[in-house]
Design a protein around this motif. Structure first.
Motif, PDB file in Angstrom:
ATOM      1  N   LEU A  12       0.826  -1.206   0.000  1.00  0.00           N
ATOM      2  CA  LEU A  12       0.000   0.000   0.000  1.00  0.00           C
ATOM      3  C   LEU A  12       0.861   1.256   0.000  1.00  0.00           C
ATOM      4  O   LEU A  12       0.590   2.215  -0.733  1.00  0.00           O
ATOM      5  CB  LEU A  12      -0.930   0.024   1.215  1.00  0.00           C
ATOM      6  N   GLU A  13       1.884   1.253   0.817  1.00  0.00           N
ATOM      7  CA  GLU A  13       2.788   2.411   0.882  1.00  0.00           C
ATOM      8  C   GLU A  13       3.475   2.645  -0.457  1.00  0.00           C
ATOM      9  O   GLU A  13       3.582   3.795  -0.907  1.00  0.00           O
ATOM     10  CB  GLU A  13       3.826   2.211   1.993  1.00  0.00           C
ATOM     11  N   ALA A  14       3.905   1.583  -1.117  1.00  0.00           N
ATOM     12  CA  ALA A  14       4.535   1.723  -2.430  1.00  0.00           C
ATOM     13  C   ALA A  14       3.537   2.282  -3.444  1.00  0.00           C
ATOM     14  O   ALA A  14       3.880   3.156  -4.252  1.00  0.00           O
ATOM     15  CB  ALA A  14       5.092   0.383  -2.902  1.00  0.00           C
ATOM     16  N   GLY A  15       2.311   1.793  -3.393  1.00  0.00           N
ATOM     17  CA  GLY A  15       1.275   2.303  -4.301  1.00  0.00           C
ATOM     18  C   GLY A  15       0.977   3.766  -4.061  1.00  0.00           C
ATOM     19  O   GLY A  15       0.828   4.546  -5.008  1.00  0.00           O
ATOM     20  N   GLN A  16       0.916   4.166  -2.780  1.00  0.00           N
ATOM     21  CA  GLN A  16       0.673   5.579  -2.464  1.00  0.00           C
ATOM     22  C   GLN A  16       1.807   6.462  -2.946  1.00  0.00           C
ATOM     23  O   GLN A  16       1.598   7.618  -3.303  1.00  0.00           O
ATOM     24  CB  GLN A  16       0.443   5.750  -0.963  1.00  0.00           C
ATOM     25  N   ALA A  17       3.016   5.897  -2.996  1.00  0.00           N
ATOM     26  CA  ALA A  17       4.177   6.635  -3.506  1.00  0.00           C
ATOM     27  C   ALA A  17       4.278   6.510  -5.033  1.00  0.00           C
ATOM     28  O   ALA A  17       5.240   6.988  -5.624  1.00  0.00           O
ATOM     29  CB  ALA A  17       5.453   6.114  -2.852  1.00  0.00           C
ATOM     30  N   GLU A  18       3.287   5.867  -5.651  1.00  0.00           N
ATOM     31  CA  GLU A  18       3.224   5.641  -7.095  1.00  0.00           C
ATOM     32  C   GLU A  18       4.383   4.795  -7.620  1.00  0.00           C
ATOM     33  O   GLU A  18       4.786   4.912  -8.773  1.00  0.00           O
ATOM     34  CB  GLU A  18       3.066   6.952  -7.861  1.00  0.00           C
ATOM     35  N   ASP A  19       4.902   3.927  -6.777  1.00  0.00           N
ATOM     36  CA  ASP A  19       5.888   2.929  -7.173  1.00  0.00           C
ATOM     37  C   ASP A  19       5.104   1.641  -7.423  1.00  0.00           C
ATOM     38  O   ASP A  19       5.087   0.729  -6.597  1.00  0.00           O
ATOM     39  CB  ASP A  19       6.950   2.750  -6.082  1.00  0.00           C
ATOM     40  N   PHE A  20       4.448   1.590  -8.567  1.00  0.00           N
ATOM     41  CA  PHE A  20       3.509   0.510  -8.828  1.00  0.00           C
ATOM     42  C   PHE A  20       4.192  -0.826  -9.085  1.00  0.00           C
ATOM     43  O   PHE A  20       3.615  -1.871  -8.792  1.00  0.00           O
ATOM     44  CB  PHE A  20       2.569   0.900  -9.971  1.00  0.00           C
ATOM     45  N   ALA A  21       5.417  -0.811  -9.588  1.00  0.00           N
ATOM     46  CA  ALA A  21       6.139  -2.079  -9.776  1.00  0.00           C
ATOM     47  C   ALA A  21       6.401  -2.746  -8.423  1.00  0.00           C
ATOM     48  O   ALA A  21       6.177  -3.953  -8.260  1.00  0.00           O
ATOM     49  CB  ALA A  21       7.441  -1.837 -10.539  1.00  0.00           C
ATOM     50  N   THR A  22       6.853  -1.963  -7.454  1.00  0.00           N
ATOM     51  CA  THR A  22       7.090  -2.506  -6.116  1.00  0.00           C
ATOM     52  C   THR A  22       5.774  -2.906  -5.465  1.00  0.00           C
ATOM     53  O   THR A  22       5.676  -3.979  -4.847  1.00  0.00           O
ATOM     54  CB  THR A  22       7.843  -1.479  -5.243  1.00  0.00           C
ATOM     55  N   ALA A  23       4.757  -2.073  -5.607  1.00  0.00           N
ATOM     56  CA  ALA A  23       3.445  -2.393  -5.031  1.00  0.00           C
ATOM     57  C   ALA A  23       2.929  -3.717  -5.586  1.00  0.00           C
ATOM     58  O   ALA A  23       2.456  -4.575  -4.828  1.00  0.00           O
ATOM     59  CB  ALA A  23       2.453  -1.270  -5.324  1.00  0.00           C
ATOM     60  N   GLU A  24       3.059  -3.899  -6.872  1.00  0.00           N
ATOM     61  CA  GLU A  24       2.576  -5.141  -7.496  1.00  0.00           C
ATOM     62  C   GLU A  24       3.328  -6.347  -6.957  1.00  0.00           C
ATOM     63  O   GLU A  24       2.717  -7.355  -6.613  1.00  0.00           O
ATOM     64  CB  GLU A  24       2.717  -5.043  -9.019  1.00  0.00           C
ATOM     65  N   ARG A  25       4.628  -6.255  -6.872  1.00  0.00           N
ATOM     66  CA  ARG A  25       5.427  -7.388  -6.369  1.00  0.00           C
ATOM     67  C   ARG A  25       5.061  -7.731  -4.919  1.00  0.00           C
ATOM     68  O   ARG A  25       4.919  -8.906  -4.561  1.00  0.00           O
ATOM     69  CB  ARG A  25       6.922  -7.082  -6.472  1.00  0.00           C
ATOM     70  N   LEU A  26       4.901  -6.708  -4.089  1.00  0.00           N
ATOM     71  CA  LEU A  26       4.565  -6.953  -2.683  1.00  0.00           C
ATOM     72  C   LEU A  26       3.166  -7.547  -2.537  1.00  0.00           C
ATOM     73  O   LEU A  26       2.948  -8.459  -1.727  1.00  0.00           O
ATOM     74  CB  LEU A  26       4.704  -5.666  -1.872  1.00  0.00           C
ATOM     75  N   MET A  27       2.216  -7.052  -3.321  1.00  0.00           N
ATOM     76  CA  MET A  27       0.862  -7.602  -3.258  1.00  0.00           C
ATOM     77  C   MET A  27       0.829  -9.027  -3.792  1.00  0.00           C
ATOM     78  O   MET A  27       0.096  -9.877  -3.271  1.00  0.00           O
ATOM     79  CB  MET A  27      -0.115  -6.716  -4.033  1.00  0.00           C
TER      80      MET A  27
END
Length: 176
Positions: A12-27
């Motif tokens: 969620l934090e990565a997504g809020q920072a618009e780091d969608f590649a990291t957000a996707e991997r973590l999710m």
């Protein structure tokens, strides 16, 4: 359980920072750890959408909706993804469902109209057009300014749609 919660939070934090590649991997890791973590499917779907990986995003939104089919934003996001994939009929179906859940969802009626026009589905267009005009008269956010061009309405109606859109989509400017 602690592991998937931490992965989800960091995603969620990565997504809020618009780091969608990291957000996707973590999710992805969060749902691998706990396949019942429905919100991680939703967040991963959004990250995939933002990364331009539409088919995978549709799959994640679909999995989320299997678990929690009453969340309007999931239908909205999947419809937007279908639209980008040029699968206008499926986008229209999701906008229909969204409007059944929340009849006044901002701009969904105009998006439905736009999808139906793209797939040459004329069924119900007159009713949708009438509902859009009624919504504009009530100053509800029913259609985006450029989408209204498809209806061939008066310039005053087009201006009203633009004003309503701006009121809902553009934050006020602090003139201090």
């Amino acid at each position: 359980r602690y592991g998937e919660d931490l992965l989800y939070q960091r995603g969620l934090e990565a997504g809020q920072a618009e780091d969608f590649a990291t957000a996707e991997r973590l999710m992805e890791r969060a749902v691998a750890a706990n396949p019942l973590l429905s919100d991680a499917y939703f967040a991963r779907g959004y990250a995939l959408y933002r990364l331009g990986r539409g088919e995978e995003a549709v799959s994640c939104f679909g999995r989320f909706l299997q678990m929690r089919g009453d969340i309007p934003e999931a239908y909205l996001n999947r419809a937007a993804t279908y639209f980008l994939l040029r699968r206008y009929d499926l986008a229209a179906a999701d906008y229909h469902t969204l409007l059944r859940l929340v009849p006044d969802y901002p701009f969904a009626l105009g998006n439905l109209l736009f999808c139906k026009l793209h797939c040459c589905d004329w069924a119900g267009l007159e009713e949708i057009s009438d509902n859009i005009i009624e919504g504009l008269r009530a100053r509800r956010p029913v259609i985006a300014p450029f989408d209204i061009k498809a209806l061939g309405l008066t310039p005053d109606a087009e201006l009203l749609a633009a004003q309503i859109w701006a009121e809902n989509e553009i934050p006020p400017v602090d003139r201090k």
